[in-house]
Write a protein that holds these residues in place. Structure first.
Motif, PDB file in Angstrom:
ATOM      1  N   ASN A  74       9.152 -12.071  37.535  1.00 42.43           N
ATOM      2  CA  ASN A  74       8.620 -13.377  37.139  1.00 42.43           C
ATOM      3  C   ASN A  74       8.281 -13.406  35.648  1.00 42.43           C
ATOM      4  N   HIS A  75       7.761 -12.287  35.155  1.00 48.31           N
ATOM      5  CA  HIS A  75       7.447 -12.194  33.728  1.00 48.31           C
ATOM      6  C   HIS A  75       8.722 -12.331  32.889  1.00 48.31           C
ATOM      7  N   ARG A  76       9.759 -11.645  33.313  1.00 47.78           N
ATOM      8  CA  ARG A  76      11.026 -11.693  32.570  1.00 47.78           C
ATOM      9  C   ARG A  76      11.663 -13.079  32.650  1.00 47.78           C
ATOM     10  N   VAL A  77      11.595 -13.688  33.854  1.00 49.62           N
ATOM     11  CA  VAL A  77      12.158 -15.031  34.006  1.00 49.62           C
ATOM     12  C   VAL A  77      11.413 -16.020  33.121  1.00 49.62           C
ATOM     13  N   ALA A  78      10.072 -15.930  33.115  1.00 48.71           N
ATOM     14  CA  ALA A  78       9.282 -16.832  32.269  1.00 48.71           C
ATOM     15  C   ALA A  78       9.645 -16.663  30.796  1.00 48.71           C
ATOM     16  N   ASN A  79       9.812 -15.411  30.366  1.00 49.82           N
ATOM     17  CA  ASN A  79      10.201 -15.166  28.973  1.00 49.82           C
ATOM     18  C   ASN A  79      11.590 -15.723  28.672  1.00 49.82           C
ATOM     19  N   SER A  80      12.518 -15.519  29.617  1.00 48.28           N
ATOM     20  CA  SER A  80      13.877 -16.030  29.422  1.00 48.28           C
ATOM     21  C   SER A  80      13.896 -17.550  29.357  1.00 48.28           C
ATOM     22  N   LEU A  81      13.090 -18.182  30.205  1.00 51.77           N
ATOM     23  CA  LEU A  81      13.018 -19.647  30.171  1.00 51.77           C
ATOM     24  C   LEU A  81      12.399 -20.130  28.868  1.00 51.77           C
ATOM     25  N   GLN A  82      11.446 -19.369  28.349  1.00 48.79           N
ATOM     26  CA  GLN A  82      10.849 -19.729  27.068  1.00 48.79           C
ATOM     27  C   GLN A  82      11.894 -19.661  25.953  1.00 48.79           C
ATOM     28  N   ILE A  83      12.724 -18.637  25.994  1.00 45.68           N
ATOM     29  CA  ILE A  83      13.804 -18.519  25.002  1.00 45.68           C
ATOM     30  C   ILE A  83      14.792 -19.668  25.152  1.00 45.68           C
ATOM     31  N   LEU A  84      15.132 -19.977  26.418  1.00 47.16           N
ATOM     32  CA  LEU A  84      16.054 -21.088  26.668  1.00 47.16           C
ATOM     33  C   LEU A  84      15.472 -22.401  26.158  1.00 47.16           C
ATOM     34  N   SER A  85      14.171 -22.598  26.372  1.00 47.11           N
ATOM     35  CA  SER A  85      13.519 -23.805  25.866  1.00 47.11           C
ATOM     36  C   SER A  85      13.608 -23.883  24.343  1.00 47.11           C
ATOM     37  N   ALA A  86      13.444 -22.735  23.686  1.00 47.51           N
ATOM     38  CA  ALA A  86      13.558 -22.707  22.218  1.00 47.51           C
ATOM     39  C   ALA A  86      14.975 -23.071  21.775  1.00 47.51           C
ATOM     40  N   PHE A  87      15.997 -22.586  22.507  1.00 44.59           N
ATOM     41  CA  PHE A  87      17.391 -22.934  22.184  1.00 44.59           C
ATOM     42  C   PHE A  87      17.614 -24.440  22.304  1.00 44.59           C
ATOM     43  N   VAL A  88      17.056 -25.012  23.388  1.00 46.55           N
ATOM     44  CA  VAL A  88      17.218 -26.455  23.598  1.00 46.55           C
ATOM     45  C   VAL A  88      16.544 -27.227  22.475  1.00 46.55           C
ATOM     46  N   ASN A  89      15.389 -26.750  22.034  1.00 46.15           N
ATOM     47  CA  ASN A  89      14.674 -27.410  20.939  1.00 46.15           C
ATOM     48  C   ASN A  89      15.474 -27.351  19.644  1.00 46.15           C
ATOM     49  N   ILE A  90      16.095 -26.214  19.384  1.00 43.67           N
ATOM     50  CA  ILE A  90      16.950 -26.083  18.188  1.00 43.67           C
ATOM     51  C   ILE A  90      18.120 -27.050  18.266  1.00 43.67           C
ATOM     52  N   GLN A  91      18.708 -27.136  19.462  1.00 44.55           N
ATOM     53  CA  GLN A  91      19.836 -28.035  19.652  1.00 44.55           C
ATOM     54  C   GLN A  91      19.408 -29.493  19.441  1.00 44.55           C
ATOM     55  N   ALA A  92      18.209 -29.814  19.951  1.00 44.99           N
ATOM     56  CA  ALA A  92      17.725 -31.187  19.800  1.00 44.99           C
ATOM     57  C   ALA A  92      17.524 -31.552  18.332  1.00 44.99           C
ATOM     58  N   SER A  93      17.042 -30.594  17.549  1.00 44.43           N
ATOM     59  CA  SER A  93      16.818 -30.872  16.123  1.00 44.43           C
ATOM     60  C   SER A  93      18.126 -30.982  15.353  1.00 44.43           C
ATOM     61  N   ALA A  94      19.211 -30.478  15.925  1.00 45.25           N
ATOM     62  CA  ALA A  94      20.497 -30.482  15.224  1.00 45.25           C
ATOM     63  C   ALA A  94      21.335 -31.719  15.511  1.00 45.25           C
ATOM     64  N   VAL A  95      21.040 -32.450  16.586  1.00 43.90           N
ATOM     65  CA  VAL A  95      21.853 -33.627  16.926  1.00 43.90           C
ATOM     66  C   VAL A  95      21.279 -34.855  16.256  1.00 43.90           C
ATOM     67  N   GLY A  96      22.123 -35.817  15.993  1.00 42.03           N
ATOM     68  CA  GLY A  96      21.685 -37.033  15.321  1.00 42.03           C
ATOM     69  C   GLY A  96      21.373 -38.164  16.269  1.00 42.03           C
ATOM     70  N   SER A  97      21.959 -38.157  17.421  1.00 42.15           N
ATOM     71  CA  SER A  97      21.779 -39.245  18.380  1.00 42.15           C
ATOM     72  C   SER A  97      20.387 -39.185  19.005  1.00 42.15           C
ATOM     73  N   GLU A  98      19.682 -40.324  18.946  1.00 42.39           N
ATOM     74  CA  GLU A  98      18.353 -40.381  19.580  1.00 42.39           C
ATOM     75  C   GLU A  98      18.456 -40.227  21.094  1.00 42.39           C
ATOM     76  N   GLU A  99      19.538 -40.724  21.678  1.00 42.20           N
ATOM     77  CA  GLU A  99      19.734 -40.590  23.119  1.00 42.20           C
ATOM     78  C   GLU A  99      19.902 -39.127  23.499  1.00 42.20           C
ATOM     79  N   ALA A 100      20.657 -38.385  22.672  1.00 42.24           N
ATOM     80  CA  ALA A 100      20.850 -36.958  22.929  1.00 42.24           C
ATOM     81  C   ALA A 100      19.539 -36.195  22.743  1.00 42.24           C
TER      82      ALA A 100
END
Length: 339
Positions: A151-177
């Motif tokens: 569970n600790h490892r899964v939580a950490n992995s999900l935290q990393i995945l969330s950070a990736f999604v945040n980076i992706q969100a900052s890189a797109v121009g579309s407000e819908e995206a």
């Protein structure tokens, strides 16, 4: 060969018992009274003790009490007279494993030997049971530790995945995206919160929903609030425990409903409140999420992609829950399901 200590004040019977039982497969040592017998027993090396009731000074019951106070006492067979049923019962209540009525002849020694064997077999069974239970507890502890680490490892992995999604969100121009990616990030956070709870809990099978949903509500409030449009997410709950998979489903429902309320119930330049209530009703729980916006038009076209609505329905179906829209000044969505 089992070693037996036979305590009896009758010297002739002690000698005879030693001889007869040696023929029946036992190594016998004797003692003439309770004190010397218990002292010899404390030196160790005996598998079983037999005690006669009537002895000078201290009785067999006194000796039995002294043996019972030892850290790891051997099984005790109590020897009584034929008219002493009450004494035998008292001995059994005091911890004797069996009793044998003293008689004249070989039958007494046969009964004594049989009682010895049965007592030793019972002790072996109890020892095997205790060992198996200890091994099972150790195995369960190891498995629990492994699950908590997972569970600790899964939580950490999900935290990393969330950070990736945040980076992706900052890189797109579309407000819908950007909006879609932010929604995805919140769904990941809802699942990660469960695994963080499991890692910090001794119960890895279920989640206290009050402890789970409160920090989730705080995260949602921080996510959806801006200086111009603060969003207050209030939370009130009974102590409801759900299995892990059901907790995740309910967490995603809360995330979607709060997100929809924060996005659509209030204008971008006004403050707003979303209220989460989780109540236990007999064998069911009831979740309600409400706001003070203009309310829901169930026949209208979805304002967003509709993914959130589909997720809510899918998660409600996985819970076997009823989904209804209650009356209120704004939108009020209720989920009712079995615990």
């Amino acid at each position: 060969m089992p070693r037996v200590l036979y305590i009896d004040d009758d010297e002739g019977l002690r000698l005879l018992t030693s001889r007869r039982l040696s023929r029946r497969g036992f190594e016998v040592e004797t003692a003439a009274d309770a004190d010397s017998g218990v002292a010899r027993l404390c030196e160790g090396g005996f598998d079983l003790v037999a005690i006669d009731h009537y002895m000078p000074g201290k009785t067999g019951l006194d000796a039995l009490a002294m043996i019972g106070a030892m850290p790891s006492p051997p099984p005790v067979v109590y020897v009584t007279g034929s008219e002493e049923t009450s004494v035998a019962v008292a001995a059994l209540k005091a911890g004797a494993t069996d009793y044998v009525v003293k008689t004249v002849g070989e039958d007494f020694f046969d009964l004594l030997a049989s009682s010895f064997r049965q007592s030793l077999e019972r002790q072996a069974l109890v020892a095997a049971k205790d060992e198996a239970e200890q091994a099972l507890r150790a195995s369960n502890d190891r498995l629990a530790a492994m699950v908590k680490e997972a569970n600790h490892r899964v939580a950490n992995s999900l935290q990393i995945l969330s950070a990736f999604v945040n980076i992706q969100a900052s890189a797109v121009g579309s407000e819908e995206a950007k909006s879609a990616l932010r929604d995805t990030q919140q769904r990941i956070a809802a699942i990660a919160q469960v695994h963080r709870r499991l890692y910090n809990s001794d119960d890895i099978a279920s989640i206290d929903m009050a402890e789970y949903l409160l920090p989730l509500a705080e995260e949602l409030q921080a996510t959806w609030s801006t200086p111009k449009s603060p969003r207050k997410v209030s939370f009130r709950a009974d102590s409801v425990r759900l299995k892990t998979d059901r907790a995740i489903s309910l967490g995603i429902i809360v995330t979607e409903l709060v997100g929809n309320a924060c996005k659509y119930a209030y204008r971008p330049d006004e403050a707003g409140e979303v209220r989460i209530h989780l109540l236990q009703e007999a064998s069911n729980f009831r979740l309600s999420v409400e706001d003070d916006g203009p309310g829901l038009d169930l026949g209208a076209k979805p304002q967003g992609t509709g993914v959130g609505t589909r997720l809510i329905r899918a998660m409600a179906q996985s819970l076997g829950a009823d989904l209804d829209y209650g009356p209120g000044p704004g939108a009020r969505i209720c989920i009712t399901a079995a615990l």
